[in-house]
Design a protein around this motif. Structure first.
Motif, short mmCIF file in Angstrom:
data_model
loop_
_atom_site.label_atom_id
_atom_site.label_comp_id
_atom_site.label_asym_id
_atom_site.label_seq_id
_atom_site.Cartn_x
_atom_site.Cartn_y
_atom_site.Cartn_z
N LEU A 147 0.83 -1.28 0.06
CA LEU A 147 -0.11 -0.06 0.03
C LEU A 147 0.91 1.20 -0.12
CD1 LEU A 147 -3.04 -0.87 2.40
CD2 LEU A 147 -2.92 -1.30 0.08
N GLY B 260 1.24 3.75 -3.09
CA GLY B 260 1.00 5.30 -2.72
C GLY B 260 1.87 6.20 -3.55
N ALA C 148 -5.06 7.32 -8.99
CA ALA C 148 -5.52 6.81 -8.01
C ALA C 148 -5.52 5.04 -8.24
CB ALA C 148 -6.90 7.07 -7.63
N ARG D 90 -6.84 1.47 -7.34
CA ARG D 90 -7.95 0.79 -6.42
C ARG D 90 -7.66 -0.69 -6.50
NH1 ARG D 90 -8.40 5.32 -4.43
NH2 ARG D 90 -9.52 6.87 -5.90
N THR E 96 0.59 -4.62 3.85
CA THR E 96 1.57 -3.59 4.44
C THR E 96 2.99 -4.00 4.93
OG1 THR E 96 0.83 -4.08 6.80
CG2 THR E 96 -0.58 -2.50 5.49
N ARG F 115 -7.51 10.16 -2.26
CA ARG F 115 -7.08 8.87 -1.78
C ARG F 115 -6.17 8.18 -2.78
NH1 ARG F 115 -13.16 6.56 -0.21
NH2 ARG F 115 -13.29 7.11 -2.48
N THR G 25 -6.97 2.63 -2.43
CA THR G 25 -7.98 2.15 -1.68
C THR G 25 -8.05 0.58 -1.91
OG1 THR G 25 -9.49 2.46 -3.49
CG2 THR G 25 -9.41 4.20 -1.69
N ARG H 171 -12.35 1.52 -0.15
CA ARG H 171 -12.38 2.34 0.97
C ARG H 171 -10.89 2.44 1.48
NH1 ARG H 171 -15.90 -1.71 1.83
NH2 ARG H 171 -14.75 -2.84 3.11
N PRO H 172 -10.48 3.44 2.05
CA PRO H 172 -9.00 3.51 2.61
C PRO H 172 -8.76 2.44 3.69
CG PRO H 172 -10.26 5.88 2.60
CD PRO H 172 -11.40 4.68 2.66
N TYR H 173 -7.47 1.91 3.63
CA TYR H 173 -7.46 0.78 4.38
C TYR H 173 -6.96 1.42 5.91
CZ TYR H 173 -5.44 -3.77 5.85
OH TYR H 173 -5.26 -5.16 6.41
N GLU H 174 -7.49 0.78 6.79
CA GLU H 174 -7.42 1.20 8.35
C GLU H 174 -6.12 0.69 8.73
OE1 GLU H 174 -10.50 0.24 10.77
OE2 GLU H 174 -12.19 1.08 9.30
N GLN I 46 0.13 1.94 6.59
CA GLN I 46 -0.18 1.44 5.45
C GLN I 46 1.34 0.64 5.06
OE1 GLN I 46 -2.61 2.73 3.21
NE2 GLN I 46 -3.38 2.68 5.39
#
Length: 333
Positions: A233, A237, A246, A248, A277, A312, A315, A319-322, A325
């Protein structure tokens, strides 16, 4: 290797320090009678090395490994540290679509460091370089409070255009080649005081980058590429921001290996998080034009889109990864 070659009378090979052996004697031991590739015009022994660059361009990169930060000698052998240091740089060359040709190595260490540890470290550097047809052409040795290995890798594009981080475009496919999450899982195992399963622990000690996949991706028309060193991630990025796009990802496109699933269950950790990650596997991630055929061993995991209003970069399932990263230098120092 003959122990008497570096062992003063009355000493044992494992106890002889760099202070006793001396800088130049050690350098002779780790460079003499080594086989260099054809790209090495002049190897170690002069003020500089000379490396052939028939393409007219040289790909160059540097990484630094610090004892206690990037490796521990109670977890890894010196030979494994050498291989890891070389692999981190050789993977960066491959990520440009190039073929490695040579390494330059700067090494700092305490004068009390056992000389045979440094010879083993050099053996690892030579072995990893030789695995891709590269040579170790020079470097420097100096004193320092801990072992620090700085490796510079050189490579040849062999007529190809370099594959940059900045070339991804909306509509491209996102794909990866190589292992993801294995090193992070191995680190988690070591951190709990275990030394098995060996496959995961060894993946942390010595990565296995898919070196040939970089030039293959370039030949297949890859529009952007990056070495996954800090986490998928995090590194995607970097690629997304450099390209102004972006990325996805689709979680269903990731197959969690049985080994990761088993140890994740045993430790109460999510193996997919390791894959997304975890760093230091040195897989390659790249983008390819829509409809392009992926090279062998590359797996599609998502798509490139225009940036959204929220800005973002990456994702997962929309959704954004919690959570983290990936690895962020200096964030925890």
């Amino acid at each position: 290797m003959s122990p008497s070659a570096i062992t003063p009378e009355g000493g044992s090979e494992s106890s002889v320090s760099l202070r006793e052996v001396g800088e130049f004697r050690l350098i002779d031991r780790v460079t003499t009678d080594r086989v260099q590739p054809d790209t090495t015009v002049l190897g170690p022994g002069d003020d500089s090395a000379i490396v052939a660059a028939a393409d007219g361009r040289v790909v160059a990169c540097t990484d630094v490994l610090v004892e206690g930060v990037h490796f521990r000698l109670d977890w890894s052998s010196p030979e494994q540290v050498g291989r890891k240091a070389a692999a981190a740089n050789l993977a960066d060359v491959a990520a440009m679509g190039a073929v490695p040709t040579s390494l330059l190595v700067g090494l700092a260490c305490p004068s009390s460091t056992p000389a045979n540890q440094l010879e083993q470290l050099a053996d690892g550097l030579w072995a990893e370089a030789s695995s891709v047809g590269a040579g170790l052409v020079g470097g420097d040795l100096t004193s320092g409070p801990v072992i620090v290995v700085s490796v510079t890798a050189l490579g040849s594009l062999q007529g190809r255009a370099p594959v940059l981080r900045s070339g991804a475009r909306p509509g491209d496919r996102v794909a990866v080649c190589g292992r993801l999450g294995w090193s992070a899982a191995g680190l988690a195992v070591l951190g709990r005081g275990f030394r098995s399963p060996a496959a995961l622990v060894n993946a942390h000690r010595v990565p296995e980058p898919p070196y040939a996949a970089g030039p293959a991706a370039a030949d297949a028309g890859a529009t952007a590429m990056i070495d996954v060193s800090d986490g998928l991630l995090a590194d995607l990025g970097h690629l997304a921001r450099a390209s102004g796009v972006a990325v996805r990802l689709r979680s269903r496109s990731f197959t969690v290996p049985a080994r990761l699933a088993e140890i994740g269950s045993a430790l109460g950790l999510d193996p997919l998080r390791w894959m997304l990650t975890g760093g230091e596997d040195h897989a390659l991630a790249a983008t390819f034009p829509e409809g392009a055929e992926l090279p062998p061993d590359w797996v599609e995991i998502g798509a490139v889109e225009a940036p959204d209003d929220a800005g973002r970069a990456v994702t997962v399932d929309g959704r954004p990864y919690e959570g983290d990263q990936g690895w962020v230098h200096f964030a925890k120092s």
